[in-house]
Design a protein around this motif. Structure first.
Motif, PDB file in Angstrom:
ATOM      1  N   LEU A   1     -53.674  83.831 100.901  1.00  0.00           N
ATOM      2  CA  LEU A   1     -53.024  83.047 101.942  1.00  0.00           C
ATOM      3  C   LEU A   1     -53.355  83.582 103.332  1.00  0.00           C
ATOM      4  O   LEU A   1     -53.342  82.835 104.310  1.00  0.00           O
ATOM      5  N   LEU A   2     -53.675  84.867 103.430  1.00  0.00           N
ATOM      6  CA  LEU A   2     -53.962  85.470 104.724  1.00  0.00           C
ATOM      7  C   LEU A   2     -55.419  85.346 105.150  1.00  0.00           C
ATOM      8  O   LEU A   2     -55.757  85.676 106.287  1.00  0.00           O
ATOM      9  N   ARG A   3     -56.277  84.839 104.269  1.00  0.00           N
ATOM     10  CA  ARG A   3     -57.712  85.004 104.474  1.00  0.00           C
ATOM     11  C   ARG A   3     -58.237  84.351 105.744  1.00  0.00           C
ATOM     12  O   ARG A   3     -59.269  84.771 106.278  1.00  0.00           O
ATOM     13  N   THR A   4     -57.585  83.321 106.249  1.00  0.00           N
ATOM     14  CA  THR A   4     -58.080  82.651 107.451  1.00  0.00           C
ATOM     15  C   THR A   4     -57.475  83.203 108.736  1.00  0.00           C
ATOM     16  O   THR A   4     -57.890  82.807 109.822  1.00  0.00           O
ATOM     17  N   ILE A   5     -56.505  84.080 108.635  1.00  0.00           N
ATOM     18  CA  ILE A   5     -55.826  84.556 109.841  1.00  0.00           C
ATOM     19  C   ILE A   5     -55.850  86.072 109.977  1.00  0.00           C
ATOM     20  O   ILE A   5     -55.781  86.592 111.090  1.00  0.00           O
ATOM     21  N   VAL A   6     -55.948  86.777 108.865  1.00  0.00           N
ATOM     22  CA  VAL A   6     -56.007  88.237 108.884  1.00  0.00           C
ATOM     23  C   VAL A   6     -57.134  88.655 107.950  1.00  0.00           C
ATOM     24  O   VAL A   6     -57.130  88.301 106.774  1.00  0.00           O
ATOM     25  N   LEU A   7     -58.091  89.400 108.473  1.00  0.00           N
ATOM     26  CA  LEU A   7     -59.287  89.736 107.715  1.00  0.00           C
ATOM     27  C   LEU A   7     -59.385  91.240 107.493  1.00  0.00           C
ATOM     28  O   LEU A   7     -59.021  92.022 108.377  1.00  0.00           O
ATOM     29  N   PRO A   8     -59.872  91.650 106.326  1.00  0.00           N
ATOM     30  CA  PRO A   8     -60.143  93.077 106.143  1.00  0.00           C
ATOM     31  C   PRO A   8     -61.200  93.531 107.145  1.00  0.00           C
ATOM     32  O   PRO A   8     -62.210  92.855 107.352  1.00  0.00           O
ATOM     33  N   SER A   9     -60.957  94.655 107.782  1.00  0.00           N
ATOM     34  CA  SER A   9     -61.898  95.147 108.778  1.00  0.00           C
ATOM     35  C   SER A   9     -63.099  95.784 108.093  1.00  0.00           C
ATOM     36  O   SER A   9     -63.002  96.285 106.966  1.00  0.00           O
ATOM     37  N   ARG A  10     -64.229  95.751 108.776  1.00  0.00           N
ATOM     38  CA  ARG A  10     -65.415  96.421 108.235  1.00  0.00           C
ATOM     39  C   ARG A  10     -65.256  97.936 108.350  1.00  0.00           C
ATOM     40  O   ARG A  10     -64.449  98.429 109.145  1.00  0.00           O
TER      41      ARG A  10
END
Length: 699
Positions: free
Chosen positions: A210-219
């Motif tokens: 659910l978070l994939r479009t608004i909060v992304l894992p950082s590189r």
């Protein structure tokens, strides 16, 4: 009845019979909740989506002129009564129900919250329900609550409590109600993102999906702790504090990183996550379509992430916070005040430690800044560190570093600017001659610095004096060598250099920095001026702070440009600029040198704060003769004879700067004889004010 309206194009799948719950809600919207009149006015009974959705497909076979409004109304009321008897216990689609159950367990949603969220998702994903919502008008926030109460069979006070700013739906950022009364029913429900409803209704979604479009894992981080040695003092506090917060679940843990663009603030955030063994998630600034997200949606994404990530060992990174933090201006309005109150609470209670990043800390309200646990400036690294970064970056792209080292002298050169210039040059180096590579890197760096309004670094800087600098050639009222030795021993002092232009004040400052073993930071008074209120004061403070951080000798040239006598000030900002300068002078613990051609224009209180005022004057006969001899030797000319020395002595107002000008002229207009050199010096003196043209006769 009105002419038949052309209905919107919809996919054939929407003509299928809707789930029981959708059919019940549609009939409630049409009959008891006020959509009946608009349904008849629009002649919806002639549209296939409506007839199939309501189970009255026989209407499709009837001619429009045979319809009677009363009959249509009666039929719809009958369908509604029938649905209330047979569909009252209808459930939402199983997949949607399961996903909302997960959210309820994670966020603590009440049964009322769940039902409201279910309706909001379905009206965003079901065309028939969306069009039924369009039948209602004048949808104020109170009317929306009344509609929801009628649809869901829940009391209006319970709906109001669930949709309040302190309710879980709004506080978590999942759902808010738009107060604009002109929106249609679907648009009143602001969900987390445009894809959020479809993810909930069409896939078996875990919270991170659910978070994939608004909060992304950082590189992963690309840098190491040694890349931030200029922040050693701050790092000694940051790492243990974040580790403690993660281990104890401390709430309200917030770190603010600020500084110019390209100084590694985001990279530092990734490094902090790696060193504390935490996952790092970034609040995105773009939606799933690649368009910029406004500040409100980014804050909502932050709220949801706080709820979803609260049980994980994680950090949040929120970049460009100046776009979402209200400023301190009095015209921010009620919404700004509401955001301010919410942000204040958030900074005290957020469960996930957050790293906030900004390039414009001065745009933030000081009331917010004081609520951060740690506020850390990420300045452009000192020169020694810039040289190390340059050498390593050149190794990474297989370019020679030595020809580029002069770039590190630029105080405004951020590591990211250099890195990008090197990467571009590396990509095109097969199209360049080897000797063109340094010039291309310099050109690319200069282009960026020029756009940022900074002074460009010179790859081949011309020295201020034409020959090796010798302070004994200068005419001053102090022993410059003894002063340099004293400053080298004590590493602290405030000097005010004054005198006519060209007498060697700026050059002495460069020589002094080299003599005492310090990097030189140079600012012109005009560079520190800013057209915006408070900007000059910030520039002054930044210049002193950067010099202190780098352990540099600070030179402020042409200081009379803003350090004028406050008694002659016409504007309040002129006074505040001088006041800020006085404060910074008192606080500065290193070596400060200011230079001016107009000492009488300086503020009296400012002059009192300098340990030593040194006058630089025009060259005397002995100094002029020695400088001429050195100049002739440097240019390969014959030593001056007695006649030429007398000719030199007749010049009044001769300065080391005049010799520097002639040396630069020699590069494109070579001097062939000592006599030509003297003629050139005479021209320079003749260009000065009339009082300096007459001979002084010191022979």
């Amino acid at each position: 009845m009105r002419p038949l309206r052309r209905h919107r194009h919809v996919a054939p799948s929407v003509f299928a019979a809707p789930p029981d719950l959708i059919r019940l809600w549609v009939l409630r919207l049409i009959v008891p909740l006020g959509g009946l009149q608009e349904f008849v006015n629009r002649e919806c009974c002639h549209e296939e989506m409506w007839t199939r959705g309501l189970g009255v497909t026989e209407w499709l076979d009837e001619e429009p002129e045979t319809f009677q409004e009363q009959a249509v109304r009666a039929r719809l009321k009958h369908l509604h009564r029938e649905a209330e008897c047979t569909l009252a216990g209808a459930e939402p689609p199983p997949l949607l129900a399961a996903n909302i159950d997960r959210l309820a367990a994670l966020l603590g949603l009440s049964d009322t919250d769940r039902q409201i969220l279910t309706f909001a998702v379905l009206i965003h994903t079901t065309p028939l329900l969306e069009q039924a919502g369009e039948l209602l008008s004048h949808l104020s926030a109170d009317r929306v609550r009344w509609v929801l109460a009628g649809l869901l069979g829940i009391a209006v006070p319970d709906i109001r409590a669930a949709l309040s700013a302190r309710g879980v739906l709004a506080a978590s950022g999942l759902l808010t109600i738009d107060p604009d009364p002109h929106y249609e029913l679907k648009d009143k429900f602001n969900l987390l993102s445009s894809s959020f409803a479809y993810v909930l209704s069409e896939s078996d979604a875990d919270p991170m999906t659910l978070l994939r479009t608004i909060v992304l894992p950082s590189r992963p981080a690309n840098l190491n702790l040694e890349d931030f040695t200029h922040l050693d003092q701050s790092m000694r506090a940051i790492l243990p504090f974040l580790g403690h917060a993660l281990a104890t679940g401390r709430r309200g843990t917030n770190l603010l990183l600020y500084g110019p663009p390209g100084t590694g603030k985001s990279e530092l955030s990734r490094l902090l996550a790696r060193e504390t063994q935490a996952e790092l998630f970034e609040v995105t600034s773009e939606n799933e379509h690649g368009n910029p997200m406004d500040g409100e949606r980014r804050l909502r994404a932050f709220r949801v992430a706080q709820c979803f990530l609260g049980q994980r060992r994680s950090l949040l990174l929120f970049d460009e916070v100046e776009d979402v933090f209200p400023d301190s201006s009095p015209w921010g309005g009620a919404s700004a005040s509401e955001n301010k109150a919410w942000i204040n609470r958030m900074l005290e209670h957020n469960p996930v430690p957050t790293v906030w990043v900004t390039n414009a800390v001065h745009s933030l309200d000081p009331a917010f800044v004081r609520r951060f646990d740690l506020v850390v400036e990420c300045p452009i690294p000192p020169r020694e560190r810039r040289e190390q970064i340059l050498r390593r970056a050149c190794r990474n792209v297989q370019l020679a570093a030595e020809p580029l080292l002069p770039l590190a002298a630029c105080e405004h050169l951020a590591p990211a600017v250099l890195q990008r210039a090197l990467e571009v040059t590396h990509a095109i180096r097969d199209d360049l001659d080897p000797d063109e590579v340094p010039q291309m890197v310099s050109h690319l760096v200069n282009s960026t610095l020029r756009a940022q309004g900074h002074e460009l670094p010179a790859m081949d800087a011309t020295p201020a004096l034409p020959v090796g600098y010798d302070p004994t050639l200068l005419c001053s009222d102090a022993d410059l060598l003894a002063i340099a030795d004293g400053l080298a021993a004590h590493r602290a002092g405030r000097l005010c250099l004054h005198g006519p232009p060209g007498t060697g004040k700026t050059a002495f400052s460069g020589w002094l920095a080299s003599r005492v073993g310090l990097v030189l930071h140079t600012h012109r008074g005009s560079d520190l001026l800013d057209r915006f209120v408070g900007g000059t004061e910030r520039n002054i403070a930044l210049a002193f702070q950067q010099a202190a951080n780098a352990g540099a000798l600070l030179l402020i040239d042409e200081v009379d440009g803003f350090l004028q006598d406050r008694r002659r000030a016409r504007h309040s900002w002129e006074v505040t600029a001088v006041n800020e300068m006085l404060v910074q002078i008192e606080r500065f613990a290193g070596i400060l040198v200011v230079a001016t051609n107009l000492p009488d224009d300086l503020d009296r209180a400012a002059l009192r704060r300098f340990d030593l005022k040194i006058r630089f004057d025009c060259l005397g006969p002995a100094e002029a003769a020695r400088m001429l001899a050195q100049q002739c030797a440097a240019l390969g000319l014959a030593p001056p004879d007695a006649k030429q020395r007398r000719r030199l002595a007749s010049l009044r107002g001769l300065t080391p700067g005049d010799f520097a000008v002639i040396a630069r002229q020699h590069r494109f207009r070579p001097l062939r004889t000592t006599s030509e050199l003297l003629t050139a010096l005479e021209r320079e003196c003749a260009m000065k004010e009339p009082g300096l043209r007459r001979a002084i006769g010191f022979v």
